[in-house]
Write an enzyme that holds these catalytic residues in place. Sequence first.
Site, mmCIF file in Angstrom:
data_model
loop_
_atom_site.group_PDB
_atom_site.id
_atom_site.type_symbol
_atom_site.label_atom_id
_atom_site.label_comp_id
_atom_site.label_asym_id
_atom_site.label_seq_id
_atom_site.Cartn_x
_atom_site.Cartn_y
_atom_site.Cartn_z
ATOM 1 N N HIS A 77 15.001 -7.616 9.111
ATOM 2 C CA HIS A 77 13.712 -7.236 8.525
ATOM 3 C C HIS A 77 12.757 -8.390 8.355
ATOM 4 C CE1 HIS A 77 14.224 -2.991 7.405
ATOM 5 N NE2 HIS A 77 15.506 -3.285 7.338
ATOM 6 N N LYS A 127 0.493 -3.830 -1.808
ATOM 7 C CA LYS A 127 1.774 -4.262 -1.223
ATOM 8 C C LYS A 127 2.323 -5.335 -2.155
ATOM 9 C CE LYS A 127 -0.483 -5.350 2.559
ATOM 10 N NZ LYS A 127 0.421 -4.847 3.585
ATOM 11 N N ARG A 128 3.563 -5.754 -1.950
ATOM 12 C CA ARG A 128 4.070 -6.843 -2.778
ATOM 13 C C ARG A 128 3.191 -8.081 -2.631
ATOM 14 N NH1 ARG A 128 9.092 -6.318 -5.524
ATOM 15 N NH2 ARG A 128 8.686 -8.467 -6.124
ATOM 16 N N LYS A 167 1.473 -12.505 3.008
ATOM 17 C CA LYS A 167 0.644 -11.293 3.128
ATOM 18 C C LYS A 167 -0.836 -11.616 2.892
ATOM 19 C CE LYS A 167 4.333 -8.030 1.744
ATOM 20 N NZ LYS A 167 4.314 -6.935 2.724
ATOM 21 N N THR A 194 4.819 -0.918 6.578
ATOM 22 C CA THR A 194 4.802 0.541 6.618
ATOM 23 C C THR A 194 3.617 1.063 5.818
ATOM 24 O OG1 THR A 194 6.368 0.554 4.778
ATOM 25 C CG2 THR A 194 7.260 0.933 6.993
ATOM 26 N N LYS A 222 0.874 4.392 6.383
ATOM 27 C CA LYS A 222 0.453 5.403 5.402
ATOM 28 C C LYS A 222 -1.066 5.531 5.405
ATOM 29 C CE LYS A 222 4.259 3.749 2.565
ATOM 30 N NZ LYS A 222 4.561 2.797 1.465
HETATM 31 C C1 LIG Z 1 4.990 1.569 1.550
HETATM 32 C C2 LIG Z 1 5.214 0.773 0.316
HETATM 33 C C3 LIG Z 1 5.405 -0.609 0.411
HETATM 34 C C4 LIG Z 1 5.334 -1.361 1.721
HETATM 35 O O1 LIG Z 1 4.013 -1.802 1.907
HETATM 36 P P1 LIG Z 1 3.665 -2.906 3.019
HETATM 37 O O2 LIG Z 1 2.175 -2.917 3.011
HETATM 38 O O3 LIG Z 1 4.236 -2.437 4.306
HETATM 39 O O4 LIG Z 1 4.251 -4.183 2.545
HETATM 40 C C5 LIG Z 1 5.605 -1.318 -0.755
HETATM 41 N N1 LIG Z 1 5.630 -0.709 -1.962
HETATM 42 C C6 LIG Z 1 5.437 0.618 -2.085
HETATM 43 C C7 LIG Z 1 5.451 1.220 -3.444
HETATM 44 C C8 LIG Z 1 5.236 1.403 -0.952
HETATM 45 O O5 LIG Z 1 5.066 2.727 -1.092
#
Ligand SMILES: *Cc1c(COP(=O)(O)O)cnc(C)c1O
Length: 788
Positions: free
Chosen positions: A329, A516-517, A522, A624, A628
């Site tokens: 990952h 995101k985190r 990032k 991911t 979304k």
């Molecule tokens: C989808 C999701 C992530 C992943 O987000 P990235 O932008 O791909 O890092 C992290 N936290 C939550 C709560 C999510 O639903």
Amino acid sequence: MGNIMEKLELTAQSMYCKKIEELTPAELHYSLGKAVMGEIAGNWEASKIKHDSERRAYYFSAEFLMGRMMYNNLYCLGILEDVTKLLKKKGIDINVFEDIDDAALGNGGLGRLAACFLDSAATQEVPLDGYGIRYKYGLFKQLIENGYQVETADNWQRFEDPWCNRVEDEAVTVSFKGQTVKAVPYDMAVIGCKTTNINTLRLWQAEAVNDFDFTAFNNTEYNNAVQEKNDAENITKVLYPNDNKYEGKVLRLKQQYFFCSASLQDIMRRYKKKHGNDFSFFAKENTIQLNDTHPVSCVPELVRLLMNEGFNFDDAFEIARKTFNYTNHTVLGEALEKWPADLMTQVIPEIYHIICLIANKCQEELTAKGVHEDTKAKMRIIDGNVVHMARLATYASTYVNGVAELHTEILKADVLKEWYQVYPERFQNKTNGITQRRWLGLCNPELSALITEKVGSDAWLTDLSLLEKLNDSIDTRTITKFNNIKKKKKQQLADYIKKMDGYDVNPDSIYDIQVKRLHEYKRQLLNAFSIMTIYFRLKDKKLKNWTPTTFIFGAKAAPGYARAKAIIKYINEIAKLVNNDPETKDLLQVYFISNYNVSYAEKIVVAADLSEQTSTAGLEASGTGNMKFMLNGAPTLGTLDGANVEIAECAGIENEYIFGAKVEDIERMKKEGYHPKALYDANPEIKRVVDTLIDGTFDDGGAQGEGSFKELHDSLLKDSSWQKADNYFLIYDLPDYVDTKIRANTEYANRKEFGKKCLINIANAGKFSSDRTILQYAKEIWHTSYKK
Ligand SMILES: *Cc1c(COP(=O)(O)O)cnc(C)c1O
């Protein structure tokens, strides 16, 4: 259906002696959850029996970020609308379940991926069960106080957990050096959509082996028993809050081995019930997917268990190698697990011994294959006193996969280069995906209805490739309908943010969103810098025709990650400045929403006009979140990294806002030299923005030029002993990023053209369903059955 309401009534009566309408939200949640569990019990049992009779796969993951269960389960059963109506008749608003905590047994993308995979496997009738850990406390809850992140415990079980069945009689024991504990399984039903198939997520909880009778003890015995109980329960007490960072703690190693050993014992028990002591079918009937290296202690554990059954080491290892597959990952060095040998010896000496045998076997095999000594040295599973878990996983697996095309290419060319040269047939790509049930059907019923109308049916719910039919119907009327839906979702998000965080978001502004985190790679800080650049241009009247924009951030930082926490504070300081400046506050708003989690995400991704995906090229394995947003019609403002590359390929790069250095550019700069200080000195606009970290514009809690912002400033301009200046290339990418952001802002003003871009994104999002991903795993790695 009537059935569920009857069951609900009975549960309410027997558990609480109440009528349905008298229940508290928590009681109603528990009763309805139990009623649903009763309703599905027959199908669940039938699915288990079917899976027992065929080749099956297991998803081993230290994290499952399931989110809220109630709405999703009712939705997948196709009864959400009916239950909503029936509760309404009793005067109950289904939104009461918004007060129930998410099951947040994961950090971010990796844990959410595991949850999406379970959902897709259930729906696509892939016999896949999950194995993981039932943490007492999930990922911490985040408060923002005075602009700083504050963490509080996530006691998610305080509402009770109707979705899990404790299976006392399938408990096993797991032994560490000097400690043996009981592993008790909790089974969660994973309900498929438009199928009767139901899969299982089995989460293990650690408890003391003995059921103590504390009253019978003298003082010392009592203290010892309490100690034993606490030591056992501590193993599954907390989720480590790190995302993309390895932390070599004894307790973490125990967690990993604990759930691996329990899960393998479980699989072995089920196997032996069928085949007795004949293990010749084991790898034919079972395949195990390792979600990152967190479960890699399974490899030596399976070898150990098989040796206990009388196998010699080599034969046991061959079975293990046929059984396991490994998903990588990350390419970040700090995230690759490397356990100190002495720590392993201290906690799980037998396992360490078997790893030594595997490491030796590997080197012998490489010698036999004529691999050069220098290359062999780079492939040592145990190097010095360190166990390299990714190497162990790669060596002991049938297939190894990356999670986006670009990521897999980087694995083959760089991170696992030597392994790819020796074992090319092992490497595959499986681009991540998301479940369209939760991330479109459930969270965006308005857009779902429009899509169903245009596609001609709701078959896209289980076959997302049907979205491509939308390409033929992107006309003015459809664009207007889409824009109106987006407007509605933006108003809903504004209301939700008001309720959760108290901010007044302008629903008529552009929503430019990064959730995101929080991680340096990032580059939320790059986004912050771009906002400051735009702020100064607006103040200086250098930016004309700017459409009012709200920048929304949501992110948790690992509690020990000082720079990430400083970035949160910096964003909140920017918010304070621009939101209160009479010259800009109608043009620019910045909000940092607190406690970003799955339930918040469900409200955010549907309302975005732009999806910020700004990682340094080469560093985000897939992402991911990007998918979304795409599925809900937000173009990507991002770099060519991870799955952004495939998003741009599918929708056409002209329908995204792509900026910045590409992987080749980054590589070239790393080789030929990158001098951020020179770029900063040469560009007064960059200098002005970056210097807001130290020039007194903002308050970081420290004395002028001494607080946490100073450290961020230094990290961008000065080499340190452990990292080059601007390791993530913010200063290089800032100008192109600002230009691209302004271009997006300008183009947004043409509502029709922009709406068309949004719809093209939706129409081409079919690839990013986790149904597609899971079917690829089933066909190309697991070789299990699936829905025909
Ligand atoms: C989808 C999701 C992530 C992943 O987000 P990235 O932008 O791909 O890092 C992290 N936290 C939550 C709560 C999510 O639903």
